[in-house]
Design a protein around this motif. Sequence first.
Motif, short mmCIF file in Angstrom:
data_model
loop_
_atom_site.label_atom_id
_atom_site.label_comp_id
_atom_site.label_asym_id
_atom_site.label_seq_id
_atom_site.Cartn_x
_atom_site.Cartn_y
_atom_site.Cartn_z
N ASN A 186 23.72 21.10 -49.41
CA ASN A 186 24.00 21.79 -50.66
C ASN A 186 23.05 21.26 -51.73
O ASN A 186 23.19 20.14 -52.20
N PHE A 187 22.06 22.08 -52.08
CA PHE A 187 21.07 21.67 -53.07
C PHE A 187 20.57 22.90 -53.83
O PHE A 187 20.93 24.04 -53.51
N LYS A 188 19.74 22.66 -54.80
CA LYS A 188 19.19 23.76 -55.61
C LYS A 188 17.91 24.24 -54.97
O LYS A 188 16.92 23.51 -54.88
N ARG A 189 17.92 25.48 -54.54
CA ARG A 189 16.79 26.01 -53.78
C ARG A 189 15.56 26.21 -54.65
O ARG A 189 14.42 26.05 -54.22
N GLY A 190 15.78 26.58 -55.89
CA GLY A 190 14.67 26.81 -56.81
C GLY A 190 15.22 27.08 -58.19
O GLY A 190 16.43 27.06 -58.42
N ARG A 191 14.34 27.33 -59.14
CA ARG A 191 14.78 27.53 -60.51
C ARG A 191 15.80 28.67 -60.59
O ARG A 191 15.52 29.82 -60.23
N GLY A 192 16.98 28.34 -61.05
CA GLY A 192 18.03 29.34 -61.22
C GLY A 192 18.75 29.72 -59.95
O GLY A 192 19.67 30.55 -59.98
N ASP A 193 18.38 29.15 -58.79
CA ASP A 193 18.98 29.55 -57.52
C ASP A 193 19.83 28.40 -56.98
O ASP A 193 19.31 27.47 -56.36
N SER B 281 21.70 16.12 -55.00
CA SER B 281 22.97 16.79 -55.31
C SER B 281 22.80 18.30 -55.33
O SER B 281 21.71 18.84 -55.12
N TRP B 282 23.91 18.97 -55.65
CA TRP B 282 23.92 20.42 -55.77
C TRP B 282 22.97 20.90 -56.85
O TRP B 282 22.54 22.05 -56.83
N ARG B 283 22.60 20.05 -57.76
CA ARG B 283 21.75 20.42 -58.89
C ARG B 283 20.29 19.98 -58.70
O ARG B 283 19.44 20.21 -59.55
N ASP B 284 19.99 19.33 -57.55
CA ASP B 284 18.65 18.80 -57.30
C ASP B 284 17.88 19.65 -56.31
O ASP B 284 18.47 20.26 -55.41
N VAL B 285 16.57 19.62 -56.42
CA VAL B 285 15.71 20.31 -55.46
C VAL B 285 15.57 19.47 -54.20
O VAL B 285 15.98 18.30 -54.16
N ALA B 286 14.97 20.05 -53.17
CA ALA B 286 14.96 19.44 -51.83
C ALA B 286 14.29 18.08 -51.80
O ALA B 286 14.63 17.25 -50.95
#
Length: 423
Positions: free
Chosen positions: A289-296, A385-390
């Motif tokens: 569970n992470f942030k795939r890209g800006r806004g995603d 985290s859920w808010r971080d990129v890979a």
Amino acid sequence: MRITNYLSLLAAGSLALASCHKGAPTATNPGKASSTTGIEYNTDEGMKVTDFKKIPTGPGLVYIEGGRTVLGSQEEDVTNNHDNLERTVTIASFFMDEAEVANIHWLEYLHFIRKDSSEEKYKAALPDTTVWARDLSFNDPYVTYYLRYPGFRYFPVVGVNWLQADSYCAWRTAKVNENLAKTGGSSSKGGGLFHRKKKGDTGTGTAAEGGTKTAGALADGKGGASIENGNLLPNYRLPTEAEWEYAAQALVGTQEVGNENQEEKRIYPWDGRSTRNPYGKNQGQFLANFKRGRGDYAGIAGSLNDGAMITEYVYAYPPNDYGLYNMAGNVNEWVQDVYRPLSFQDVEDLNPFRRNGVGDDAKNYDTKGYQSLVNDHVRVYKGGSWRDVAYYLSPGTRRFMAEDSATSTIGFRCAMINAGTNK
């Protein structure tokens, strides 16, 4: 030549057998009397030696077999911190929570703190739910509901600072040992504190009744729970940074039996360079569970990528080869270590751990002039985290924050030493 080799092997075998003293005392079979004084145990004159088989594995924990590994960043250091360069270390075997401490576990903690302690300590243990509040986002429901709403019970607790997490570990140690003392040393089935529930479970989550005591109070030395009797679990605690990183690598899953070389490395807690599952019916699905890209944060409706706008169920996504869930993504996790940028070269190569500024004093950093944030009260956190990129999903990445600060992206899990054995 063959006869000579045979005789050599026979002699070596005889030596090996001779070195294995069949009647040698052991921890579980110390004998009736001391092997050095001959004085019988458990007599008026002799020392009391209680029966000891094996302490049960603490609730929620899984065994992490230790060994040699290479810690440090496996990828290009895109942040240019250069604070985790590769180095070879050895980590002793230990235990670690299979999943992040969840809201239901923290609510249980609050239940007993309110019951057994002061209102002041109860308030000090409350997570900061305002970490969800954002001036330009409608996160208000999370502020109100995330910690206490039943649907979020098995989502990771957040808004907990390092000091609060450390206090939870101490409370959990006392509570688990108190329960073991009541049950005669047997642990409950189904994973104890971490017995699994389905997502959105609506069970009561009520903890067993009983007041808390400190581990010291239990160590009475009179046949009850004590270190000498072997019926106390070691302390639950935050893992060291080295332990956490080692457990996240889980290179045990790449090792061939009998091969001393570590020929495989991992960027993430799984094989390959991708964050997607390359195999089977779940092929193409994200592994964290992470942030795939800006806004995603979750993908497109009807075909969500990781399916989680914020945090997710603590047992979501496949576990790594040690059986640990979410060692990448979901929430970052506090570790014990005080942060220093040069810890990779300053600390020991056996069970490395930085507990303070020894070797790199805080006065070396200009905090008063606001040129640095480094002091003896900033702690490392790991995992992404859920808010971080890979990039931050790699076990080698490290960041730090003041120990009395909290965010919606940091949680924790507990660890425990493997006492009395090297296995």
